[in-house]
Design a protein around this motif. Structure first.
Motif, short mmCIF file in Angstrom:
data_model
loop_
_atom_site.label_atom_id
_atom_site.label_comp_id
_atom_site.label_asym_id
_atom_site.label_seq_id
_atom_site.Cartn_x
_atom_site.Cartn_y
_atom_site.Cartn_z
N PHE A 1 0.86 -1.27 -0.01
CA PHE A 1 -0.10 -0.14 0.22
C PHE A 1 0.85 1.35 -0.03
O PHE A 1 1.81 1.30 -0.83
N ALA A 2 0.59 2.28 0.91
CA ALA A 2 1.19 3.51 0.87
C ALA A 2 2.92 3.16 0.84
O ALA A 2 3.70 4.17 0.20
N GLU A 3 3.28 2.16 1.65
CA GLU A 3 4.77 2.08 1.55
C GLU A 3 5.31 1.75 0.34
O GLU A 3 6.51 1.86 -0.08
N ALA B 1 -0.42 4.13 -2.24
CA ALA B 1 -1.31 4.88 -1.45
C ALA B 1 -2.79 5.26 -1.86
O ALA B 1 -3.76 5.23 -0.96
N LYS B 2 -2.90 5.15 -3.14
CA LYS B 2 -4.50 5.17 -3.66
C LYS B 2 -5.10 3.92 -3.21
O LYS B 2 -6.27 4.16 -2.76
N ARG B 3 -4.72 2.89 -3.30
CA ARG B 3 -5.36 1.59 -2.94
C ARG B 3 -5.75 1.67 -1.30
O ARG B 3 -6.73 1.28 -1.03
N GLN B 4 -4.63 2.35 -0.73
CA GLN B 4 -4.73 2.34 0.66
C GLN B 4 -6.14 3.10 1.14
O GLN B 4 -6.92 3.03 1.71
N GLN B 5 -5.85 4.52 0.51
CA GLN B 5 -6.86 5.32 0.71
C GLN B 5 -8.47 4.95 0.40
O GLN B 5 -9.14 4.99 1.11
N ARG B 6 -8.63 4.01 -0.92
CA ARG B 6 -9.84 3.37 -1.23
C ARG B 6 -10.33 2.48 -0.06
O ARG B 6 -11.53 2.80 0.27
N ILE B 7 -9.48 1.77 0.38
CA ILE B 7 -10.04 0.73 1.40
C ILE B 7 -10.34 1.42 2.65
O ILE B 7 -11.13 1.03 3.42
#
Lengths: 708, 708
Positions: free
Chosen positions: A112-114, A120-126
């Motif tokens: 994810f963001a790391e 980071a986008k995937r992280q924000q989505r979840i």
């Protein structure tokens, strides 16, 4: 939501983290060699009393326990879901968890963001999916949570293979996952137990401050440890620190990233923003955090939870049976914050009356001859009862290992009278360390950790209140805000910057703007003439400054020259004329800087002028605004300003005016309606005592208007 | 005595210390609670195989063993007498030992040099008595000697109550008595054993260097540890270090007294002379000593005895399964001496070919997913085989405690190919540390000690040869010596100092001495005019300097003024006229200092000019003379000279001329017939590249003529 509703949600979340009735292991493996098989094993081994809900897409049984194919089909209730599926499947799992109303989802999966902007986008989505369903997220990239009092071994960390974990009163929040294991096992070896250990991961949703805040309210937690690489949500952590102080629970932090490479590593490791190490340290100090420099100090200093307030002073008295052992500690303190003090005459006399002769030197070395319980106890007691010190360091020599009666037992038995007491044993002395731990005496295995703890204690302060504008500062800030509202966002030109600084009460000397060669109004001479453009920050570098124009004619001719030079060097730049400013003389130069630090927010920097600040890193950093007292401490801490303080017979500068300027400059943090990204006065000229200060340059950069 | 005779005496002494056939306990007590009863108990407990001769004035039996009333009546032979009688009785006992020809006498009693000048006299007297009889002395104020391979527990140190002591390959010499116990017990806990531990006490006769020298020849010793508070006999220690390097035995030192208070404590503790901490550190570096900053590093770094030569570089590659654990080490290195390097493309490609994907960043984090033996071993092996690094740091995360197969075992099994390998385990991992110890891998319990060891390794060099004068330096030094022979001992006047500096080849600019107001010879103008007197060192402070005399008339009038000022301010001073010197301009100022350090001898200091050297302690210290290369390294290490190196576009100074001046100035160490106590050029003006340097002032202080 009303306050009562918020409290209920917070309580439910804290319960899900710290006392879950049931946990789900999503992606649990049936292959014992796999990391994802560990949580089931660890939860059983450490006797978690709640339900463990196993979720595996293909197997209906794992190690003899029933498994469900997906989150949707698993039985109610689930308080905390631990998600170990591949990154690509996380979104679907989180959606299912949210749909079921699982209050807390920890995501172990990485990617994810790391891993970069896409992650980071995937992280924000979840996180968005989870929150839309009323769930909260820890991670991604969290190795899990351990709650020893309840056997919650909800983690893949391999140290959980230890046969049993001891409960204790320390709560840990760590930005490094593997370190929760390292800290747990090192504590275990010292008889130091935990109430909870939380790997916070990427902080996509819940941050260090959020979990620290839950620990403030946790009945099992007396002190909060932080292993930090960065600060992502400063306001939330600030709030937790303040509440912790109010609850009498000290917050102790070890910070990675003091070196440039260390910061880089911390950044790549968890995708954290790189900020200034100095700003982070100063910010933590201002929140009342006990900041330690050595890893083991983080654990060893913790018996301070018995005395949850800063010592209120930095004077350390030392009693020892080994001169070399005490000297190892004292020698490594290396901080002006700590003063090692010898006993006053009345204490020497009082001990002499008991037949104990000690010197008045800074370290009281009883030597081998004085290694006797009655001598050690009497000296220790006299120091703990005396006002000449705030902290007592008690050192034990070779007797500590096999003859605890001589020095160790008197330390354990001492009546501390509310004073700080720390112990160091020079030899290997595990039994003595265990005795100290049971008695709640902070005891240190290495002289360096002991010195570190004494430094940290001396530095420790109550959380600082924001030093908001008062009196005539209030209209000054309002007037600066009004000026800024009229400027475009982005770089100001020097005249605009100076106007804002002047509005805050920072002396600007004699200056005016000339926009046209035909301008024949009087000019301040002798003058410096500088092109006026928001696009040319390093004016000297491109020949856009003329100094020492002794009369108006020279200044007018310089006007034409600097404009021509600017058009030549940077033809695209917006040129608004020239700033003509009277040449000034003084005793010394200071740099004032202001920066919105990406981690900790508004930050002020005071440094020695010229190249010194850079060459020697001779700058002092604090969160802004600073109080007048703090401004004075900052000025005092800049080493290169020694001549202005009268070093070696130099004429003293106007330090009062300098301190006032620091305070006023720091109020840039309080302007409203716009965020100031950066500001600088370089140099601020300091004149002789009584003659004030004057800004010789000015830079100001803002961002778009910020919503209130 | 001829060389053969000397060798025989040395061998007899070494045998008395390290393999005594019989030891005498003079002043042994029959009261088990007394410290003086301990050596008898310890020798028996640790199975000393030689004879123990008990001497007690009043009792003929101690704990069931026969005792003799005095040294004279005790049976032959006695190799080593351990003297525990009160200070007042020591002289008589030593005389008796010397009369009997006992080769070695250790004096535990205190009350000698450490107690003041009277004690120092008593100490000298007993040493004289011993040596007159052919005996040598350790102490006074020595806690004793321990030789584990032979059970020689000849000490009062309480850690000897440990049930057994493990023999090993490390020899320790300590100036702190109690620390031999601390180090022994800490080693024991880590499976690190000793060949000998010697508390050297006040060094009234035998010094650290003498014992270190014996350990160089000791078959049981592979490395020599020093716990130092001061250096009393630099030449003897230098000789031992050189011989140790020749024998492939590393010398590792921990030094107390880095802080001002620490120095003070070290000094009062054993009566050591206070010298400069920086000079001592630089001197040890020059002797090829591995200098560590943290106490535990002293023990933990010792497996380096397997690789007895410096790594020859400072590039460290890092492989880890815990990003946070590795970052803790890397972050705390904090030294420009160490460079953390990522793998070159060919290593990345080679590993990719084996299916292992790693990044090119400075730390190779395999993460939890890569915590597998085959991955860890392959990366480690690739790094150890590659030329991109000199040292490999291998970090193990939570697996280290219960799953050594993943990372610990590959580290232990690695083929080091002569490269340096260091290990750090983030969790508590005693079994792993023991595995590392057995395999001879330097392994560290704390990230700070690990960082310290990497720093120490990078700093470690072979013993430096004295950089004696060569070529035209030889006549230059001879000419300086000849000038000095003509001056009175003590303070020189500035003209004398300048003449000596000029003889060494240090540019002095245009100057001459005016002794009389009637002197009408030409003067160098514009001029600085300074009174010439060996008694007025701080001329400006008493108004005895006039600057910027633009013509001869002004200079002549200044002559009268400065002489008058001198007569007024210091009427007793010897006034020899005035020194008239042309005013010079340049790009920057440097301080050159020379000092006969009371601990380490001739020492040169290079610092930034003005007040910077003092305010920032921005000085670099080395033993003198320095080689041209070392001179260049010194200049490079002064941070405040950044502008002269062209920092931020500044015009570069003549660094070549500056380095030459440093080398030449350091040759003050080589003048013959007289000892130079102190010399200073402050400032030395550095002009633009190619334009040289010029001394603007000069101070020189000598002592009486020294016999060759």
């Amino acid at each position: 939501m009303n306050a009562g509703g918020e409290r209920a949600v917070a309580a439910r979340l804290a319960q899900a983290l710290l006392a879950p009735r049931a946990v789900a292991l999503v992606g649990a493996s049936g292959d014992p060699a796999k990391n994802t098989a560990r949580p089931q094993r660890y939860l059983r081994q450490h006797r978690y009393a709640g339900r463990v809900v196993l979720i595996n897409a293909t197997r209906s049984e794992l190690f003899g326990e029933r498994a469900w194919p997906d989150v949707a089909s698993a039985p109610d209730p689930i308080d905390h879901a631990f998600v170990m599926v591949p990154a690509a499947d996380v979104e679907e799992v989180v959606a299912a968890c949210a749909a079921r109303g699982i209050p807390l989802i920890t995501i172990y999966s990485d990617g994810f963001a790391e891993s970069g902007p896409e992650g980071a986008k995937r992280q924000q989505r979840i996180v968005d999916i989870a929150r839309a369903g009323g769930s909260r997220v820890i991670g991604p990239n969290s190795i899990g949570t351990i709650v020893p009092p309840r056997g919650v071994a909800l983690t893949v960390n391999a140290v959980l293979d230890m046969p049993k974990i001891t409960s204790g009163r320390l709560g840990l929040v760590s930005q490094s996952g593997s370190l929760i294991g390292a800290i747990l096992s090192r504590g275990e070896a010292r008889g130091i137990g935990f109430s909870a250990l939380v790997s916070i991961g990427n902080e996509g949703d819940l941050s260090v401050g959020d979990v620290a805040d839950m620990l403030v309210d946790d009945e099992h937690t007396d002190a909060i440890l932080l292993f930090l690489e960065t600060i992502r949500e400063a306001p939330r952590l600030a709030r937790a620190c303040r509440r912790a102080a109010g609850a009498g629970k000290p917050v102790i932090a070890y910070v990675l990233g003091q070196s440039e490479l260390g910061r880089e590593l911390a950044a790549t490791h968890t995708g954290a923003l790189a900020g200034s190490a100095e700003a982070m340290a100063a910010w933590l100090d201002a929140q009342g955090v006990v900041r330690v420099d050595q890893f083991e100090t983080l654990l060893e200093i913790t018996p301070l939870l018995r005395q949850a307030r800063p010592p209120g002073g930095h004077r350390v008295a030392v009693v020892t049976t080994t001169g070399g052992g005490a000297a190892m500690v004292v020698d490594r303190i290396g901080s002006d914050d700590v003063r090692v003090v010898g006993p006053p005459p009345e204490v020497v006399a009082q001990l002499a009356a008991q037949g104990i002769r000690i010197g008045a030197g800074p370290v009281t070395d009883l030597t081998l001859a004085g290694t006797r319980r009655e001598v050690y106890a009497a000296v220790l007691d006299a120091y703990l009862a005396s006002d000449h010190c705030d902290t007592v360091l008690a050192v034990a020599g070779s007797s500590a290992q096999f003859h605890p009666q001589h020095a160790v037992e008197p330390i354990v038995a001492a009546d501390r009278r509310g004073k700080w007491l720390a112990a160091f044993a020079a030899p290997q002395a595990d039994a003595a360390l265990a005795l100290f731990a049971r008695a709640g005496v902070p005891a240190f295995r290495t002289p360096e950790a002991c010195a570190d703890a004494l430094r940290a204690l001396a530095r420790w302060r109550e959380p600082q209140d924001a030093a908001l504008p008062t009196g005539d500062e209030i209209p000054a800030v309002a007037s600066a805000s009004a000026l800024l509202a009229r400027y475009e966002a982005g770089s100001c030109d020097e005249a605009q910057a100076r106007s804002v600084f002047a509005a805050l009460g920072l002396p600007q000397g004699d200056w005016r703007v000339v926009v046209d060669a035909s301008d024949r109004d009087p000019l301040p001479v002798p003058a410096a003439v500088k092109v006026l453009s928001p696009d040319i920050l390093h004016k000297s570098d491109v020949g856009c400054v003329r100094l020492d124009c002794v009369n108006e004619a020279q200044a007018r001719s310089a006007f034409g020259e600097v404009l021509a030079a600017a058009r030549r060097a940077m033809p695209e730049s917006r040129i608004r004329g020239a700033l003509v400013q009277r040449m000034e003389t003084g005793l010394g130069e200071v740099i004032l800087g202001f920066r919105h630090d990406p981690q900790t927010g508004p930050t002020i920097v005071v440094g020695a002028g010229g190249t010194l600040a850079e060459v020697y890193r001779d700058v002092v950093v604090r969160p802004a605004p600073v109080s007048p007292d703090e401004a004075a401490r900052m000025v005092d801490a800049v080493r290169g300003l020694a001549p202005l303080r009268g070093f070696r017979g130099a004429a003293a500068g106007d330090l009062a005016a300098l301190c006032r300027a620091v305070r006023r400059f720091s109020l840039l943090a309080c302007v409203e309606g716009i965020r100031i990204l950066e500001a600088e006065i370089n140099p601020l000229l300091v004149r002789a005592a009584g003659a004030g200060v004057v800004a010789l340059d000015g830079v100001l950069v803002t961002t778009e208007v910020v919503a209130a």
